[in-house]
Write an enzyme that holds these catalytic residues in place. Structure first.
Site, PDB file in Angstrom:
ATOM      1  N   GLY A 243       0.761  -1.241   0.000  1.00  0.00           N
ATOM      2  CA  GLY A 243       0.000   0.000   0.000  1.00  0.00           C
ATOM      3  C   GLY A 243       0.789   1.287   0.000  1.00  0.00           C
ATOM      4  CG  ASP A 244       3.203   4.574   1.595  1.00  0.00           C
ATOM      5  OD1 ASP A 244       3.290   5.179   0.510  1.00  0.00           O
ATOM      6  OD2 ASP A 244       3.451   5.115   2.683  1.00  0.00           O
ATOM      7  CG  PHE A 245       6.152  -0.892  -2.562  1.00  0.00           C
ATOM      8  CD1 PHE A 245       7.342  -1.372  -2.039  1.00  0.00           C
ATOM      9  CD2 PHE A 245       5.094  -1.771  -2.704  1.00  0.00           C
ATOM     10  CE1 PHE A 245       7.474  -2.696  -1.654  1.00  0.00           C
ATOM     11  CE2 PHE A 245       5.212  -3.099  -2.320  1.00  0.00           C
ATOM     12  CZ  PHE A 245       6.404  -3.570  -1.798  1.00  0.00           C
TER      13      PHE A 245
END
Length: 386
Positions: A243-245
């Site tokens: 969800g947050d690379f």
């Protein structure tokens, strides 16, 4: 109290805790039998994170959790602290990926044998300057947990190269493929403002962008997402995602014997895990690679990420067609929420995206899809025989 999973930020909410260093010392001692030697606060939008080193690991409740590089103490924001099942899922996901040989932090058990606890933080104001710092932050119960510290440099701190972008694409695909087998009720139905399918809700926050042209651009991107992406979501593949690379959550290390050459070495920050579309995971990663890219035309960066991604998961045509829309949506999401968060808490870290993000968004938005697809396919094809 909100139901589990209902952790959607609303305009005007203050959710970041106030945690002075003396509280970090107390929590480490009371929960983990650790005597803190050094404390360094780490960047975070909504939580409080601290890299701590300790005097002696031997008093840990479980000595198998000992880490020679120190630990990260995380005091979660007031919204996420309601979502116990979600936080348990984050802890289990880190353990799951670690067993799949994807390096990431490991949860440390506390004196109760748990990987987290809900603590009542009653802030004691001991210095006059503390009053101003504490007055805008809610006090109450917060989830506290300790993770092993993973050494390395964050991607943001090293020169970007096409080789690193290729590796980012590989990492995103490998992670999502590995997570396909991960099961936990805590990641189901997670509704948060940073999920990409929450982009339509950004209209409640665009007022924080003072520049009229930038605000209009954001609104156009949001409207496009609503009309051109949302109707097609039912046809896309989904599963558990990180969800947050972003460039702050990917670690690199220098290759042995090759000074200045870096390879990816780890993943950080599982605070945004949930079930969503693989397209969104890829678009988020590409968005952040573009923002800080100075080694090539920023519109070429996606091609290198896609080439690496395709090594492990071939991107379906219906996802490829929507990439521009989703990358632009994430750029707008980051810019809008960064401006809003800064208006609530003027921390320069919250404006990291805005330093180059607006230029990046305008370049992407102004470039026709056909031209983007052509240049990305050419770059992807250049790797075929490598």
């Amino acid at each position: 109290m909100d139901k589990e999973g209902e952790i959607l930020l609303k305009p005007g909410q203050q959710i970041k805790p106030y945690v002075p260093n003396e509280v970090v010392h107390q929590l480490a001692h009371n929960l983990y039998n650790l005597e803190v030697v050094t404390i360094k606060e780490l960047n975070s939008y909504d939580d409080k994170n601290f890299h701590i080193t300790v005097k002696d690991n031997s008093h840990l409740p479980d000595v198998n959790d000992a880490c020679p590089f120190g630990y990260v103490m995380k005091v979660l924001n007031s919204l996420d602290s309601r979502a116990h099942n979600l936080i348990d899922a984050q802890n289990e996901m880190m353990l799951y990926l670690g067993n799949k040989e994807l390096p990431c932090p490991k949860p440390v058990k506390n004196v109760h044998g748990k990987s987290m606890s809900l603590e009542n933080l009653k802030i004691q104001i001991s210095e006059p300057l503390d009053v101003a710092a504490a007055k805008d932050h809610p006090t109450g119960q917060y989830i506290v947990r300790l993770l092993s510290f993973v050494p390395g440099k964050i991607l943001h701190s090293v020169p970007y190269t096409k080789e690193l972008f290729f590796q980012v694409g590989e990492l995103v695909a490998k992670t999502d493929l590995a997570l396909a087998g991960f099961k936990h009720d805590g990641i189901k139905g997670v509704d948060r403002i940073w999920n990409l399918n929450a982009v339509p809700k950004l209209t409640d926050f665009v007022y924080a962008i003072e520049d009229e042209q930038k605000r209009s651009l954001s609104v156009a991107v949001i409207d496009n997402f609503k009309s051109n992406v949302l109707p097609l979501l039912e046809h896309l593949e989904s599963g558990p995602i990180h969800g947050d690379f972003n460039e702050q959550n990917i670690l690199v290390m220098e290759e042995e014997g090759q000074p200045g050459k870096y390879v990816l070495s780890g993943i950080l920050d599982f605070g945004d895990v949930h079930i969503n579309f693989y397209l969104f995971e890829l678009a988020i990663a590409i968005c952040y690679m573009m923002i800080e890219c100075q080694s090539m035309n920023i519109l070429d960066a996606p091609g290198h990420v896609l080439a690496g991604y395709n090594r492990f998961r071939l991107i379906p045509e219906n996802e490829f067609t929507l990439l521009k829309d989703c990358i632009a949506a994430r750029l707008s999401q980051s810019l809008v929420l960064g401006a809003y968060s800064y208006s609530q808490n003027p921390d320069p870290y919250l404006l990291t995206t805005s330093q180059r993000g607006w230029q990046c968004l305008k370049m992407l938005w102004d470039c026709p899809k056909d031209e983007l697809h052509k240049r990305w396919r050419e770059i992807m094809n250049s790797y075929v025989n490598c």
